[in-house]
Design a protein around this motif. Structure first.
Motif, PDB file in Angstrom:
ATOM      1  N   ASP A 256      11.911   0.885  -3.476  1.00 15.85           N
ATOM      2  CA  ASP A 256      10.789   0.707  -4.389  1.00 15.85           C
ATOM      3  C   ASP A 256      10.182   2.098  -4.600  1.00 15.85           C
ATOM      4  N   VAL A 257      10.239   2.597  -5.823  1.00 14.40           N
ATOM      5  CA  VAL A 257       9.801   3.975  -6.056  1.00 14.40           C
ATOM      6  C   VAL A 257       8.316   4.143  -5.746  1.00 14.40           C
ATOM      7  N   PHE A 258       7.529   3.074  -5.902  1.00 11.37           N
ATOM      8  CA  PHE A 258       6.106   3.154  -5.551  1.00 11.37           C
ATOM      9  C   PHE A 258       5.934   3.356  -4.049  1.00 11.37           C
ATOM     10  N   VAL A 259       6.679   2.616  -3.259  1.00 11.64           N
ATOM     11  CA  VAL A 259       6.594   2.755  -1.809  1.00 11.64           C
ATOM     12  C   VAL A 259       7.038   4.136  -1.376  1.00 11.64           C
ATOM     13  N   ARG A 260       8.053   4.674  -2.046  1.00 13.47           N
ATOM     14  CA  ARG A 260       8.574   5.987  -1.668  1.00 13.47           C
ATOM     15  C   ARG A 260       7.658   7.135  -2.058  1.00 13.47           C
ATOM     16  N   LYS A 261       6.989   7.021  -3.216  1.00 13.86           N
ATOM     17  CA  LYS A 261       6.229   8.177  -3.704  1.00 13.86           C
ATOM     18  C   LYS A 261       4.824   7.846  -4.217  1.00 13.86           C
ATOM     19  N   GLY A 262       4.424   6.578  -4.198  1.00  9.68           N
ATOM     20  CA  GLY A 262       3.142   6.192  -4.768  1.00  9.68           C
ATOM     21  C   GLY A 262       2.012   6.174  -3.756  1.00  9.68           C
ATOM     22  N   SER A 263       0.803   5.936  -4.255  1.00 11.69           N
ATOM     23  CA  SER A 263      -0.378   5.866  -3.402  1.00 11.69           C
ATOM     24  C   SER A 263      -1.296   4.752  -3.880  1.00 11.69           C
ATOM     25  N   GLY A 264      -2.122   4.243  -2.965  1.00 11.57           N
ATOM     26  CA  GLY A 264      -3.031   3.168  -3.310  1.00 11.57           C
ATOM     27  C   GLY A 264      -2.305   1.839  -3.407  1.00 11.57           C
TER      28      GLY A 264
ATOM     29  N   LEU B  94       0.822  -1.205   0.000  1.00 17.33           N
ATOM     30  CA  LEU B  94       0.000   0.000   0.000  1.00 17.33           C
ATOM     31  C   LEU B  94       0.858   1.258   0.000  1.00 17.33           C
ATOM     32  N   GLY B  95       0.689   2.103  -1.041  1.00 19.02           N
ATOM     33  CA  GLY B  95       1.376   3.391  -1.086  1.00 19.02           C
ATOM     34  C   GLY B  95       0.596   4.431  -0.307  1.00 19.02           C
ATOM     35  N   LEU B  96       1.285   5.216   0.494  1.00 17.88           N
ATOM     36  CA  LEU B  96       0.616   6.140   1.412  1.00 17.88           C
ATOM     37  C   LEU B  96       0.779   7.609   1.052  1.00 17.88           C
ATOM     38  N   HIS B  97       1.351   7.882  -0.119  1.00 19.11           N
ATOM     39  CA  HIS B  97       1.612   9.280  -0.481  1.00 19.11           C
ATOM     40  C   HIS B  97       0.451   9.856  -1.301  1.00 19.11           C
ATOM     41  N   PHE B  98      -0.712   9.950  -0.667  1.00 17.61           N
ATOM     42  CA  PHE B  98      -1.916  10.400  -1.366  1.00 17.61           C
ATOM     43  C   PHE B  98      -1.894  11.898  -1.639  1.00 17.61           C
ATOM     44  N   ALA B  99      -1.098  12.644  -0.892  1.00 19.96           N
ATOM     45  CA  ALA B  99      -1.090  14.096  -1.048  1.00 19.96           C
ATOM     46  C   ALA B  99      -0.165  14.569  -2.160  1.00 19.96           C
ATOM     47  N   THR B 100       0.651  13.673  -2.707  1.00 19.09           N
ATOM     48  CA  THR B 100       1.592  14.072  -3.749  1.00 19.09           C
ATOM     49  C   THR B 100       1.007  13.849  -5.134  1.00 19.09           C
ATOM     50  N   SER B 101       1.430  14.644  -6.081  1.00 16.60           N
ATOM     51  CA  SER B 101       0.967  14.498  -7.467  1.00 16.60           C
ATOM     52  C   SER B 101       2.169  14.555  -8.409  1.00 16.60           C
ATOM     53  N   PHE B 102       2.067  13.829  -9.515  1.00 14.76           N
ATOM     54  CA  PHE B 102       3.156  13.763 -10.474  1.00 14.76           C
ATOM     55  C   PHE B 102       3.138  14.996 -11.375  1.00 14.76           C
TER      56      PHE B 102
ATOM     57  N   ASP C 277      18.030   9.663  -4.853  1.00 16.13           N
ATOM     58  CA  ASP C 277      16.845  10.231  -4.230  1.00 16.13           C
ATOM     59  C   ASP C 277      15.666   9.975  -5.169  1.00 16.13           C
ATOM     60  N   VAL C 278      14.562   9.462  -4.636  1.00 19.28           N
ATOM     61  CA  VAL C 278      13.360   9.247  -5.440  1.00 19.28           C
ATOM     62  C   VAL C 278      12.522  10.530  -5.374  1.00 19.28           C
ATOM     63  N   LEU C 279      12.360  11.178  -6.520  1.00 19.94           N
ATOM     64  CA  LEU C 279      11.684  12.474  -6.566  1.00 19.94           C
ATOM     65  C   LEU C 279      10.200  12.347  -6.910  1.00 19.94           C
ATOM     66  N   GLN C 280       9.885  11.488  -7.879  1.00 24.29           N
ATOM     67  CA  GLN C 280       8.510  11.343  -8.329  1.00 24.29           C
ATOM     68  C   GLN C 280       8.238   9.920  -8.804  1.00 24.29           C
ATOM     69  N   TYR C 281       6.965   9.562  -8.784  1.00 21.72           N
ATOM     70  CA  TYR C 281       6.523   8.268  -9.316  1.00 21.72           C
ATOM     71  C   TYR C 281       5.143   8.455  -9.935  1.00 21.72           C
ATOM     72  N   ASN C 282       4.904   7.698 -11.003  1.00 23.98           N
ATOM     73  CA  ASN C 282       3.554   7.686 -11.568  1.00 23.98           C
ATOM     74  C   ASN C 282       3.319   6.397 -12.341  1.00 23.98           C
ATOM     75  N   ARG C 283       2.075   5.962 -12.330  1.00 22.62           N
ATOM     76  CA  ARG C 283       1.614   4.830 -13.140  1.00 22.62           C
ATOM     77  C   ARG C 283       0.479   5.364 -14.009  1.00 22.62           C
ATOM     78  N   PHE C 284       0.572   5.121 -15.303  1.00 23.14           N
ATOM     79  CA  PHE C 284      -0.382   5.702 -16.238  1.00 23.14           C
ATOM     80  C   PHE C 284      -1.413   4.660 -16.673  1.00 23.14           C
ATOM     81  N   LEU C 285      -2.675   4.955 -16.457  1.00 20.49           N
ATOM     82  CA  LEU C 285      -3.757   4.025 -16.777  1.00 20.49           C
ATOM     83  C   LEU C 285      -4.164   4.177 -18.239  1.00 20.49           C
ATOM     84  N   VAL C 286      -3.293   3.730 -19.121  1.00 22.77           N
ATOM     85  CA  VAL C 286      -3.561   3.792 -20.556  1.00 22.77           C
ATOM     86  C   VAL C 286      -3.959   2.399 -21.051  1.00 22.77           C
ATOM     87  N   PRO C 287      -4.839   2.302 -22.057  1.00 23.85           N
ATOM     88  CA  PRO C 287      -5.457   1.024 -22.419  1.00 23.85           C
ATOM     89  C   PRO C 287      -4.772   0.238 -23.526  1.00 23.85           C
TER      90      PRO C 287
END
Length: 378
Positions: free
Chosen positions: A320-328, A88-96, A352-362
């Protein structure tokens, strides 16, 4: 009578809570047990999200009743904290932010599922390849890591390699895990494209077991970033090799069809082989990472969930960049289950892990994952 019902219900809840707690602990322990011997624990690990939810529900239930049995769920959750943390990623307040931070190295990893080739049998398919190439260009990454990267041969104008190179990635290392090396019409494998010069490359082939198709290779490239040498690895670990019939079997299991037992045996057999193969492959990857003399990043499709032996074995003390900066929960695979995060970027602690994102593309059966990294100041 009413007292008997209350007593019976309470005891039943206690028993159920104890059973769920035990199964949860086993699901956590599987992260440290080699799946070649303890494959059943690995199967149980797939149920980790459900067991976690049930434990939390029991905790809330006992707290509402002000019962001492809340301690059981609380203690078990505390013991499983390492597994919960990577799930579970806990960084809900951050945005890419699309703009790269100054001095950042942007890494993209994506199982591109052969671009359009898997869709050719579908008469109504759209031209996903164009959308995928446009998406890759838009991300403006410095390093691209691809799994199931397809090339249709040098004599074809429809070249995925050339399409990526033209996006300002003049340096690349691509290997052929399936297909013919010289003049073949079908070449598939892993690939790394870079905007930085590649000064060295390496490749590790995984052994094939029990006549099962091996995974795609582990490959690495050394690049010079701001005067410092780093190594980037990518790989595609053993797939379960589910076919259409296997997905139908999963539906049979879900609907409790009369043929559920037969369907379950087929699924479990493939899962068992897949877990064992990935366990040995994870050992190979870990040994390569530990012997690397430079700050390293490893990414790719591990085909395993975060509470698995595969994940913990490769991760080691890496970030794990998701653990460091991800959410959900960071789902990265579109089929079977909404809890499957199987695509990763793991970075050496020198970054240093600055940002993370996963893109929901189909456009693929996997979602692309992007991270911005920066070598820490010495």
């Amino acid at each position: 009578m009413a007292r008997f019902v209350r007593t019976f219900t309470k005891r039943l809840c206690i028993i159920l809570n104890a059973v769920i707690a035990g199964l949860f602990l086993v699901a956590c322990v599987n992260a440290w047990l080699h799946p070649s011997k303890w494959w059943f624990f690995s199967l149980l690990g797939l149920g980790f999200p459900v067991l976690l939810i049930m434990l939390v529900c029991f905790l809330v239930f006992w707290l509402m009743l002000r019962s001492k049995w809340a301690v059981l769920s609380a203690l078990v959750l505390l013991l499983g904290l390492a597994n919960i943390r990577v799930f579970l990623g806990l960084h809900f307040a951050t945005s890419f932010k699309p703009e790269k931070p100054k001095g950042a190295l942007r890494v993209l990893t994506w199982n591109v599922h052969w671009f359009d080739e898997h869709n050719k049998k579908n008469k109504l398919r759209k031209d996903y390849r164009k959308n995928m190439i446009a998406f890759i260009k838009e991300q403006n990454a410095d390093i691209l890591c691809f799994q199931e990267f397809l090339e249709l041969g040098k004599s074809f104008a429809y070249s995925n390699t050339n399409a990526i190179v033209q996006l300002n990635y003049p340096y690349y290392y691509r290997v052929i895990d399936y297909g013919q090396a010289s003049g073949g019409r079908f070449q598939a494998g892993v690939a790394i494209f870079s905007r930085f010069p590649i000064v060295d490359t390496q490749r590790v082939l995984y052994p094939s077991t029990e006549n099962v198709r091996a995974a795609e290779s582990l490959i690495g490239v050394d690049v010079q970033v701001n005067g410092k040498r780093i190594r980037v690895y990518t790989t595609h670990l053993q797939s379960v090799l589910f076919q259409k019939n296997d997905y139908r079997n999963l539906e049979i299991i879900k609907s409790a069809d009369d043929s559920m037992v037969t369907a379950s045996r087929s699924i479990i057999k493939k899962l068992k082989k897949g877990y064992a193969a990935r366990g040995f492959q994870a050992d190979v990857v870990r040994n390569k990472l530990d012997s690397c003399p430079y700050p390293e990043v490893v990414c790719g499709d591990f085909n395993d969930v975060p509470n698995s032996y595969t994940y913990f074995r490769i991760k080691g003390n890496r970030q794990d960049v998701f653990v460091r900066k991800g959410s959900g929960i960071g789902r990265s695979f579109t089929a079977v289950s909404p809890t499957l995060r199987i695509d990763y970027i793991l970075a050496d602690k020198a970054f240093d892990v600055l940002q993370y994102n996963r893109f929901l593309v189909p456009w693929s059966d996997h979602y692309p994952v992007v991270a911005d990294l920066k070598l820490a100041e010495e």
